[in-house]
Design a protein around this motif. Sequence first.
Motif, short mmCIF file in Angstrom:
data_model
loop_
_atom_site.label_atom_id
_atom_site.label_comp_id
_atom_site.label_asym_id
_atom_site.label_seq_id
_atom_site.Cartn_x
_atom_site.Cartn_y
_atom_site.Cartn_z
N GLU A 98 34.36 -37.58 27.20
CA GLU A 98 32.97 -38.35 26.52
C GLU A 98 32.77 -39.68 27.68
O GLU A 98 33.29 -40.10 28.65
CB GLU A 98 33.96 -39.35 25.50
N PRO A 99 30.94 -40.22 28.07
CA PRO A 99 30.91 -41.12 28.94
C PRO A 99 31.56 -42.13 28.35
O PRO A 99 31.63 -42.58 27.05
CB PRO A 99 28.78 -40.18 29.24
N GLN A 100 31.32 -43.25 29.33
CA GLN A 100 31.95 -44.43 29.35
C GLN A 100 30.16 -44.92 29.66
O GLN A 100 30.06 -45.31 30.62
CB GLN A 100 32.53 -44.68 30.49
N TRP A 101 30.45 -46.04 28.97
CA TRP A 101 28.75 -47.28 29.23
C TRP A 101 29.62 -48.17 30.29
O TRP A 101 31.07 -48.79 30.08
CB TRP A 101 28.64 -47.62 28.78
N ILE A 102 29.23 -48.09 31.46
CA ILE A 102 29.68 -49.23 32.54
C ILE A 102 28.16 -49.74 33.36
O ILE A 102 27.45 -49.61 32.91
CB ILE A 102 29.40 -48.50 33.41
N LYS A 103 28.76 -51.52 33.21
CA LYS A 103 27.80 -52.68 33.69
C LYS A 103 28.63 -52.69 34.63
O LYS A 103 29.84 -53.55 34.54
CB LYS A 103 27.38 -53.28 32.55
N GLU A 104 28.15 -53.44 35.84
CA GLU A 104 28.59 -53.63 37.44
C GLU A 104 27.70 -53.26 38.46
O GLU A 104 26.54 -53.70 38.50
CB GLU A 104 29.59 -52.37 37.72
N LYS A 105 28.18 -54.61 39.09
CA LYS A 105 26.82 -54.91 40.65
C LYS A 105 27.30 -53.51 41.72
O LYS A 105 28.18 -52.54 42.01
CB LYS A 105 28.10 -56.13 41.26
N ASN A 106 26.07 -53.29 41.73
CA ASN A 106 25.73 -51.71 42.60
C ASN A 106 25.00 -52.56 43.77
O ASN A 106 24.06 -53.22 43.76
CB ASN A 106 25.91 -50.60 41.91
N TYR A 107 25.12 -51.64 45.15
CA TYR A 107 24.29 -51.73 45.61
C TYR A 107 23.04 -50.30 45.74
O TYR A 107 23.28 -50.02 45.21
CB TYR A 107 24.77 -51.87 47.70
N PHE A 108 21.63 -50.64 45.71
CA PHE A 108 20.79 -49.65 45.84
C PHE A 108 20.08 -49.41 47.54
O PHE A 108 19.92 -49.91 47.48
CB PHE A 108 19.90 -49.86 44.34
N PHE A 109 19.89 -48.07 47.12
CA PHE A 109 18.83 -47.66 47.81
C PHE A 109 17.38 -47.60 47.92
O PHE A 109 17.11 -46.79 46.30
CB PHE A 109 19.03 -46.34 48.56
N ARG A 110 16.08 -48.49 48.31
CA ARG A 110 14.94 -48.06 47.92
C ARG A 110 14.36 -46.98 48.07
O ARG A 110 13.81 -46.73 48.88
CB ARG A 110 14.27 -49.37 49.09
N LEU A 111 14.85 -46.29 47.27
CA LEU A 111 14.07 -43.99 47.83
C LEU A 111 12.92 -44.80 46.99
O LEU A 111 12.30 -43.89 47.70
CB LEU A 111 14.10 -43.64 46.54
N SER A 112 12.04 -45.43 46.06
CA SER A 112 10.67 -45.73 45.87
C SER A 112 10.32 -45.80 46.77
O SER A 112 8.33 -45.45 46.54
CB SER A 112 10.93 -46.80 44.56
N ARG A 113 10.82 -46.30 47.97
CA ARG A 113 9.55 -46.92 48.94
C ARG A 113 9.20 -45.96 49.58
O ARG A 113 7.83 -45.55 50.12
CB ARG A 113 10.68 -48.04 50.19
N TYR A 114 9.82 -44.44 49.76
CA TYR A 114 9.56 -43.28 50.34
C TYR A 114 8.67 -42.14 49.38
O TYR A 114 8.37 -41.32 50.15
CB TYR A 114 10.69 -43.10 51.32
#
Length: 185
Positions: free
Chosen positions: A75-91
Amino acid sequence: VFRASWKALDISFDDFVRTTEQRHAVGVTTLARRIHEAGDIFEGVYEGWYCVGCEAFKPEKDLVDGRCPLHPTLEPQWIKEKNYFFRLSRYQQRLLDHYAAHPEFIEPESRRNEILRLVEAGLEDISVSRAGQAWGIRLPWDASSVTYVWFDALINYASAVGLGSDEQLLAKWWPADLHVIGKDI
């Protein structure tokens, strides 16, 4: 087990790398720092369904009857957490331009078309970290976060040939002339 498999399949290799090796951790830290310093990594919050089997967040549209299609018994778990993101949209446009100028870059054609449709549909920024994990390679700018397993594993292709540890070796072997990847990697 893997070495025995390669031997049974008559596959040879020059090097065998585990992502738990120190040389890999050095490569991951080196590249993560470079990407962060270039402004392509930013802090944010990720919220969504997390599949423990895949070790990945899953968009609602990818779930089947509320479950991951690859791990329907978990069963998938609902998670909310601080992450760092890569700006893939920029490319997005840079990738499309590169594929247009070099159609041989992705083969076979069916996979190139698949990737083109995916990129044309729009790229979203993607998480490259997990917060509060006891295992993993720590981010050099935030020791409370580790690199996400997929980001860490992708860097292995370059850390295996010296990224962060042997620049001469890296210059000899990177970038690769040919990179063979299986689907879903």
